[in-house]
Write a protein that holds these residues in place. Structure first.
Motif, PDB file in Angstrom:
ATOM      1  N   CYS A  68       0.843  -1.204   0.000  1.00  0.00           N
ATOM      2  CA  CYS A  68       0.000   0.000   0.000  1.00  0.00           C
ATOM      3  C   CYS A  68       0.875   1.250   0.000  1.00  0.00           C
ATOM      4  N   CYS A 119      -0.275   3.266   3.568  1.00  0.00           N
ATOM      5  CA  CYS A 119      -0.002   2.798   4.936  1.00  0.00           C
ATOM      6  C   CYS A 119       1.086   1.726   4.983  1.00  0.00           C
ATOM      7  N   CYS A 177      -5.961  -1.192  -0.979  1.00  0.00           N
ATOM      8  CA  CYS A 177      -5.623  -1.636   0.380  1.00  0.00           C
ATOM      9  C   CYS A 177      -6.875  -1.855   1.229  1.00  0.00           C
ATOM     10  N   CYS A 179      -6.792   0.876   4.374  1.00  0.00           N
ATOM     11  CA  CYS A 179      -6.965   2.330   4.252  1.00  0.00           C
ATOM     12  C   CYS A 179      -7.489   2.774   2.890  1.00  0.00           C
ATOM     13  N   GLY A 226      -5.886   2.774   0.183  1.00  0.00           N
ATOM     14  CA  GLY A 226      -4.785   3.303  -0.639  1.00  0.00           C
ATOM     15  C   GLY A 226      -4.500   2.410  -1.852  1.00  0.00           C
TER      16      GLY A 226
HETATM   17 ZN    ZN Z   1      -3.153   1.028   3.224  1.00  0.00          ZN
END
Ligand code: ZN
Ligand code: ADP
Length: 218
Positions: free
Chosen positions: A133, A136, A153, A156, A158
């Motif tokens: 990711c 994060c 992800c 999060c 991402g």
């Molecule tokens: Zn993430």
């Protein structure tokens, strides 16, 4: 209380970073990944980052003096009694000696070295399928740990990316560099009575449990 170090030793793809992230909170430890520190330096365009970039792209090691400075600075930022999970350092016998000197000067010591052992085909499969990711840093794998939604992800939302050194040719080179420059540390730390070997071809959760039980026996 002085600095205490747990060294996670193992080839690229052996699960050092994943294990460290899974166990650091319950150990109250700080996870120090030299690979992550170097990637941050490359991103930030610092002099260290510029020096490291070319080595990392080829899968070669960054010079020992650069690495030791990086780790030493980080150890000096933390509180005196900190427990560190060192992931990716030391990686040469010279680095091991320099770490020793640095710890002696600070009254610190290595509590344990955990060797994460897995066969080469497992390592290659993990590295070629790894996705990370961007936001994060969480690790996934296209087959073994797939995200719920491809390229995204779970934690999060991402974007997932593939590390530039996770291509077949660079992976082979990193594994060769590990065999020629890092695996000597297994002997060195065995002789000092500090080494515990774990089978890192097992699942990530089981591996983390085993490592946690070794470094925190009670
Ligand atoms: Zn993430
Ligand atoms: P991996 O263990 O999967 O190769 P890392 O993120 O630990 O991944 O390291 C990536 C790259 O960063 C290495 O190939 C090397 O170029 C550099 N590097 C990381 N730690 C060290 C170190 N202790 N000494 C020299 N180079 C390092």
């Amino acid at each position: 209380m002085a600095i205490r170090i747990i060294v996670l030793l193992g080839a690229p793809g052996s699960g050092k970073g994943t294990t460290a992230e899974k166990i650091r909170d319950r150990l109250g430890a700080v996870h120090l990944s030299t690979g992550d520190m170097l990637r941050a330096a490359v991103q930030a365009g610092t002099p260290t980052g510029r020096e490291a970039d070319a080595c990392m792209k080829k899968g070669e090691l960054v010079p020992d003096d650069v690495m030791v400075r990086l780790v030493e600075d980080r150890l000096d930022e933390g509180a005196a009694a900190t427990l560190y999970l060192l992931d990716g350092f030391p990686r040469t016998t010279a680095q091991a000696r320099l770490l020793e000197t640095c710890l002696t000067a600070r009254g610190g010591s290595i509590a344990r070295v955990v060797f994460l052992d897995a066969p080469r085909d497992v390592l290659i499969d993990r590295l070629t399928g790894r996705r990370i990711c961007r936001q994060c840093g969480m690790n996934f794998h296209v087959r073994n740990i797939p995200p719920r939604k491809e390229g995204v992800c779970d934690a999060c939302g991402g974007e997932l990316y593939q590390r530039p050194d996770d291509n077949r040719e660079t992976i082979e080179n990193r594994l060769d560099v590990y065999a020629s420059q890092t695996s000597d540390l297994i002997d060195l730390y065995t002789k000092r009575g500090l080494l515990s070997r774990v089978d890192s071809a097992q699942g990530a959760d089981a591996l983390a449990e085993e490592v946690a039980s070794i470094v925190q026996p009670e």
